[in-house]
Motif scaffolding. Structure first.
Motif, short mmCIF file in Angstrom:
data_model
loop_
_atom_site.label_atom_id
_atom_site.label_comp_id
_atom_site.label_asym_id
_atom_site.label_seq_id
_atom_site.Cartn_x
_atom_site.Cartn_y
_atom_site.Cartn_z
N TYR A 76 36.64 42.57 47.65
CA TYR A 76 36.00 42.01 46.71
C TYR A 76 36.69 41.84 45.27
O TYR A 76 36.46 40.85 44.72
CB TYR A 76 34.46 42.69 46.60
CG TYR A 76 33.48 41.89 45.67
CD1 TYR A 76 32.55 41.09 46.41
CD2 TYR A 76 33.57 42.09 44.40
CE1 TYR A 76 31.68 40.72 45.51
CE2 TYR A 76 32.66 41.18 43.74
CZ TYR A 76 31.42 40.56 44.14
OH TYR A 76 30.62 39.94 43.39
N GLU A 77 37.09 42.68 44.82
CA GLU A 77 38.21 42.96 43.43
C GLU A 77 39.10 41.82 43.61
O GLU A 77 39.61 40.99 42.57
CB GLU A 77 38.78 44.17 43.30
CG GLU A 77 37.32 45.15 43.10
CD GLU A 77 37.88 46.71 43.18
OE1 GLU A 77 39.13 46.90 43.09
OE2 GLU A 77 36.96 47.53 42.83
N ALA A 78 39.66 41.71 45.05
CA ALA A 78 40.72 40.76 45.03
C ALA A 78 40.02 39.10 44.97
O ALA A 78 40.72 38.24 44.38
CB ALA A 78 41.63 40.93 46.29
N GLY A 79 39.00 39.28 45.51
CA GLY A 79 38.24 37.74 45.43
C GLY A 79 38.01 37.17 43.83
O GLY A 79 38.17 35.93 43.47
N GLU A 80 37.52 38.25 43.40
CA GLU A 80 37.32 38.29 41.72
C GLU A 80 38.39 37.53 41.30
O GLU A 80 38.45 36.61 40.31
CB GLU A 80 36.84 39.51 40.97
CG GLU A 80 35.41 39.86 41.60
CD GLU A 80 34.99 41.02 40.94
OE1 GLU A 80 33.65 41.00 40.56
OE2 GLU A 80 35.79 41.86 40.57
N MET A 81 39.68 38.12 41.39
CA MET A 81 41.14 37.69 41.03
C MET A 81 41.17 36.22 41.16
O MET A 81 41.58 35.34 40.49
CB MET A 81 42.06 38.53 41.30
CG MET A 81 42.13 39.95 41.01
SD MET A 81 43.45 40.84 41.33
CE MET A 81 43.11 42.53 40.67
N ALA A 82 41.00 35.97 42.63
CA ALA A 82 41.44 34.74 43.01
C ALA A 82 40.40 33.61 42.39
O ALA A 82 40.95 32.53 42.21
CB ALA A 82 41.05 34.59 44.66
N ALA A 83 39.18 33.82 42.20
CA ALA A 83 38.27 33.20 41.36
C ALA A 83 38.73 32.61 39.77
O ALA A 83 38.88 31.45 39.59
CB ALA A 83 37.04 33.65 41.56
#
Length: 329
Positions: A274-281
C-alpha cells in the motif's frame, strides 16, 4: 499446408508465453479522474501469499487515490531469464511505471531502463541490491518499500537464544538471491555474544527445498526461513519436515505463520504494498520523482505465534509470551 501454418502459429504463441512468464491484464478505473488511464507493468518473481498481498495493497492505494490504471501483470515463475524478458517487454510497451515486487524483479527493471520510473516492494536491502543510493535519498529512477524491519531479525535471534533448546539454527536460502545473502549476514551479526550457530543449506530452485529441509534433521535444533522467495514459495514442504521432526520453524513474515510456521517478528505485506502504491500515485501524477521519495521501512512490527504449529512442532507455549505476542490457532 494450412495445417502446417496452424501448427506453426500455435508453436509461436506458446514460445511467446514461455518468454513472458505467466501474465494477465486488468484495468482499475475510478469515476471523476478524467480520461487518463496509466499503464503499469507489474513484474513479480514468483507467486506466494506475501508477494500477492503486497500487490493487493499496491492496487488498493492507487484505487484510493482515484486513479485509472491498466495493469499488465507478469510472473517470472522463478526464472531469471523470464524475469529480464518481462522487464524488457515493459520498456518496449512504454508503460508509465514499473511495479517490481521482489529484489530480482526490481534489479531486472533497473537493468532494462533508466527512463521509466520503477517503484519496488518486497525488497530486503535496496542499497545492497544497488536499487537506490541510500534509503533517505534514492538518487535515481527507483524507490519503494523494503520488507525488512531493522529489528525483525535481531528480535528473532534473541527469542531463539532465550526460549529454544539447543543452539543450532538451520537456514535454507537461495544464495543467488542478494536479499537472502544480506539477511543471513544480519543473522550472523545478531548471533554475536551467544552460542548460537547457523547450519546453512543453499538451494537454487523451489524443487530442492524439501530435500534441503530433510537434510537438517538431526543437524539443527530449529529452522529459520528468512524472506527468501525461492524457499517461501515451497514453504509447505519445510512445514511438513518441521512438524514431523519437532523442529520449531521460525519464519520471516506473518503470512508464513498463517501458512503453518511457528513464529515470526513481522508485518503485513499488504501494508508495504500500500505504501508503495502511494508512492506510485505521487510519481504518476507528476507530484514527485522517484529520487525525491525516500525508500521506506515497514511501519509496524509484531510477534505472531501459531498455536497449532507450536503443538505440531513440539513447542510448549510459555506464559511469558502472552505479553509480547499475538496468537493464531
Amino acid at each position: 499446408m494450412k495445417k502446417g501454418i496452424q501448427r506453426m502459429a500455435i508453436l509461436l504463441s506458446a514460445s511467446f508465453l514461455l518468454l513472458g512468464g505467466c501474465g494477465a491484464k486488468e484495468t482499475s478505473k475510478n469515476e471523476g479522474e478524467g480520461t487518463k488511464t496509466y499503464k503499469i507493468g507489474v513484474t513479480q518473481i514468483v507467486e506466494h501469499p506475501s508477494l500477492d498481498a503486497a500487490f493487493k495493497g499496491f492496487k488498493q492505494a492507487l484505487k484510493d487515490k482515484g486513479l485509472s490504471i491498466s495493469y499488465d501483470v507478469q510472473i517470472a515463475q522463478g526464472d531469471m531469464n523470464n524475469n529480464q524478458t518481462i522487464a524488457n517487454n515493459f520498456v518496449s510497451d512504454n508503460v508509465d511505471l514499473i511495479f517490481a515486487n521482489s529484489t530480482p524483479s526490481a534489479q531486472a527493471a533497473l537493468n532494462a531502463t533508466k527512463d521509466i520510473p520503477t517503484v519496488f516492494t518486497s525488497v530486503t536491502d535496496p542499497v545492497g541490491a544497488q536499487l537506490v543510493q541510500s534509503m533517505e535519498k534514492p538518487g535515481g529512477n527507483a524507490t519503494g518499500t523494503t520488507d525488512t524491519h531493522p529489528d525483525a531479525i535481531p528480535k528473532t535471534v534473541q527469542f531463539i537464544d532465550k526460549y529454544i533448546k539447543g543452539n543450532r539454527i538451520g537456514m535454507i536460502y537461495n544464495s543467488g538471491e542478494q536479499n537472502s545473502v544480506a539477511q543471513v549476514d544480519v543473522v550472523k551479526k545478531a548471533m554475536k555474544g551467544t552460542d548460537l550457530k547457523i547450519v546453512p543449506v543453499s538451494v537454487s530452485t523451489s524443487a530442492e527445498v524439501k530435500q534441503a529441509a530433510e537434510s537438517l534433521v538431526g543437524k539443527a535444533d530449529c529452522i529459520y526461513i528468512i524472506t527468501d522467495n525461492t524457499v517461501v514459495s515451497a514453504l509447505e514442504s519445510v512445514i511438513q519436515v518441521a512438524s514431523d521432526h519437532d523442529l520449531p520453524l521460525f519464519v520471516g513474515e506473518l503470512d508464513s505463520v498463517k501458512r503453518g510456521g511457528f513464529a515470526a517478528y513481522g508485518f503485513d505485506y499488504y501494508d508495504i504494498g500500500y505504501e508503495a502504491g502511494e508512492m506510485a500515485a505521487e510519481i504518476l501524477t507528476g507530484k514527485k520523482k522517484p529520487a525525491d521519495l525516500p525508500a521506506q521501512y515497514p511501519q509496524k512490527l509484531k510477534l505472531l505465534i501459531n498455536k497449532k504449529a507450536a503443538k505440531e512442532m513440539g513447542v510448549k507455549l510459555n506464559p511469558e509470551w502472552d505479553s509480547i505476542a499475538e496468537y493464531i490457532e
